[in-house]
Design an enzyme around this catalytic site. Structure first.
Site, PDB file in Angstrom:
ATOM      1  N   GLU A 147      -7.455  -3.730  -1.521  1.00 17.85           N
ATOM      2  CA  GLU A 147      -8.457  -2.663  -1.578  1.00 17.85           C
ATOM      3  C   GLU A 147      -9.505  -2.941  -2.658  1.00 17.85           C
ATOM      4  OE1 GLU A 147      -6.260   1.036  -1.853  1.00 17.85           O
ATOM      5  OE2 GLU A 147      -5.929   1.056   0.315  1.00 17.85           O
ATOM      6  N   GLU A 233      -2.235  -0.859   6.112  1.00 20.65           N
ATOM      7  CA  GLU A 233      -1.535   0.349   5.678  1.00 20.65           C
ATOM      8  C   GLU A 233      -1.934   1.499   6.599  1.00 20.65           C
ATOM      9  OE1 GLU A 233      -1.975   1.211   1.505  1.00 20.65           O
ATOM     10  OE2 GLU A 233      -1.765  -0.900   0.920  1.00 20.65           O
TER      11      GLU A 233
END
Length: 561
Positions: A147, A233
């Protein structure tokens, strides 16, 4: 551009996050066995740098090595995520405190950041590399960074850092694809190094599914037209903080949400997704600031190993993908979507056409948070010139915030299922072919079977129709609390179960010679245990016959094999 091909087979990767450091090692096998029973074919894990090298120069990667070995032995693919930064609600995001104490800009192209990152990769990547599928192991994907879009740093520095990490991985022997998540630098394809890496999305939308997920996936698809759509995710729950609600008490992360979220990403063309978490476990000494010791996450598999409704919701996805995954891996969205008579119910098709056959899934979504009835009109995927009106009689039903993934063109041991308005659990062969479908009690179901002539059907039905031009037999029936069974030409047994019992019924495979009275050319036969068992344990056979361990909650139960 569609999927990953592993050993010459198109694979739909259905993955569960399981951090081995959040589970005592003697329990690894139990947790993995339960995830396997839910239909997962891949396990994703972080490798936490500060766990493996808490003191500079004193590293021990033994736990990672043993965990990857065990996942491979138990039949999973592995997705390895060694960071260096991982987040994961873990102390310092995985950075050792001796690294932080050097006081250089973390996650940057600062020379000291590059040097320490290379030090970690020189330790961890060889462990991962020797377990790659290219060397006979289970590792099929490796993620670098995590991320990175949320890290505030000048763009040139970020590009240089991610490029350096990729080159470190390749130099350390990584041969499988490299991926990132929420790292837009990788989506800039002209960069020759980062053009070899692909980016993925992470989603935690709770019930804001349609607002957040399809638009982001469309951007990913546009930026990376030659890479499979992947989600590293997908919301499997949420963590709990000291003073806040436990995960299990939070809203918008329960079984209906994971069902709709999973089927939505499949509808959008995703062919790899990973639940974060599949099994959460316990933080022990490594929780990030403010986190509870429990990292249960309200994941499908609970912290102490227990199974709840979310486990069975995930199992419903996994079992469908066992059957429909090979087709969905290369499926395309139908150019003309099905028409629903009810605007609150949307429908779509994802189909693959190969060797003269069309196979895939019909996806149905309720959009107004209320129970609905509806009918469908669609072009027959097997014969686009023919229009299907489903059902032949009456109307279909779908519940509030429900989403269904129904089989289309499913090859059976006893023929072909052209379509079903009930979802599919399993199919197999044990002397004759069998097929298990499921629906909520009281709802109508329509199935269509390919047939050379109007078949002989034994069992109670609501209606039967024969279409000689298309060689299809259409059967209407109703789901009840008790199993409904049909016998078609003495070659196919169709079993319709109510949903809760279906997701607690368990097919098991046995050597043909071990099953009394079964004549089959196959080396193995599949026996379904129709019951409401919490879990299927070990199975086996002896001179006296076959056996299976079934685990039940307290109370009365029945089982039919």
């Amino acid at each position: 551009s569609h999927c990953f091909t592993i050993h010459d087979r198109d694979e739909f990767l259905f993955s569960a996050s399981f951090h081995y450091t959040r589970c005592p090692e003697p329990l690894w096998r139990d947790r993995l066995a339960k995830l396997r029973r839910a239909g997962f074919n891949a396990i994703e894990t972080y490798a936490f740098w500060n766990y493996h090298e808490p003191v500079e120069g004193q590293a021990d990667l033994g736990a990672l090595d043993r965990f990857i070995t065990l996942t491979g032995e138990m039949g999973f693919w592995m997705i390895a995520r060694p960071g260096p930064y991982v987040c994961a609600e873990w102390d310092a995001g995985g950075f050792p405190h001796w690294v932080i104490a050097k006081r250089f800009p973390l996650r940057s192209d600062d020379p000291e950041s590059i040097r320490t990152s290379r030090h970690w990769f020189d330790l961890v990547m060889p462990v991962i590399a020797r377990h790659q599928i290219t060397r006979g192991g289970p590792v099929v994907l490796v993620q670098i960074e995590n991320e990175y879009d949320y890290w505030k740093l000048a763009e040139p520095s970020k590009v240089a850092y991610v490029t350096a990490l990729a080159e470190m991985a390749w130099n350390a022997g990584i041969e499988v694809p490299l991926l990132t998540c929420w790292t837009h630098q990788v989506r800039e394809r002209p960069n020759p190094a980062l053009g070899r890496v692909f980016d993925c999305c992470n989603f935690y939308p709770r019930w804001n599914i349609m607002k957040e997920v399809p638009p982001a996936l469309a951007q990913l698809r546009q930026a990376q037209p030659n890479a499979p759509e992947g989600i590293t995710e997908l919301q499997g729950g949420w963590f709990s903080e000291v003073g806040g609600k436990l995960s299990e008490d939070q809203q918008g992360i329960g079984p209906p949400q994971i069902n709709m979220l999973s089927k939505t990403v499949i509808e959008e063309g995703v062919t790899f997704f990973n639940y974060y978490m599949g099994f959460g476990g316990t933080n022990f000494d490594w929780a990030a600031k403010g986190l509870t010791t429990t990292y249960d996450y309200d994941a499908p598999l609970h912290e102490p190993g227990g199974l709840g409704d979310k486990f069975y919701a995930a199992r419903g996805i996994g079992e469908s993908l066992r059957l429909m995954g090979p087709a969905l891996a290369r499926a395309e969205a139908s150019g003309t979507p099905p028409e629903s008579t009810n605007p609150a119910v949307s429908a779509s098709l994802r189909m693959r056409r190969a060797s003269g056959r069309a196979s895939g899934a019909l996806l149905l979504r309720e959009n107004n948070n209320a129970d609905q009835t509806f009918r469908l009109r669609l072009a027959d995927p097997a014969d686009p010139a023919r229009t299907l009106r489903v059902p032949r009689r009456g109307a279909l039903m779908i519940g509030a915030r429900e989403m269904k993934m129904c089989p289309m063109g499913l090859a059976l041991a006893g023929g072909e299922l052209r379509y079903s308005t009930a979802e599919v659990l399993a199919q197999g062969e044990a002397g004759r072919a069998w097929l298990i479908l499921y629906e909520q009690p009281g709802r109508p179901v329509e199935i269509a079977l390919a047939a050379e002539r109007f078949p002989r059907i034994t069992g109670e039905t609501a209606y039967r129709a024969w279409e000689p031009a298309s060689r299809v037999a259409v059967i209407g029936l109703r789901a009840e609390e008790d199993p409904r069974m049909l016998l078609v030409d003495d070659r196919l047994q169709v079993i319709l179960l109510q949903r809760d019992n279906a997701l607690r019924s368990w097919p098991a495979e046995f050597p043909r010679a071990a099953v009394p009275g079964v004549a089959s050319p196959a080396a193995h036969v599949s026996i379904p245990f129709l019951t409401d068992a919490a879990l299927l344990g070990e199975t086996g056979h002896s001179a006296r016959g076959i056996w299976a361990d079934l685990e039940y909650l307290p109370g009365g139960h029945t089982v039919t094999a």
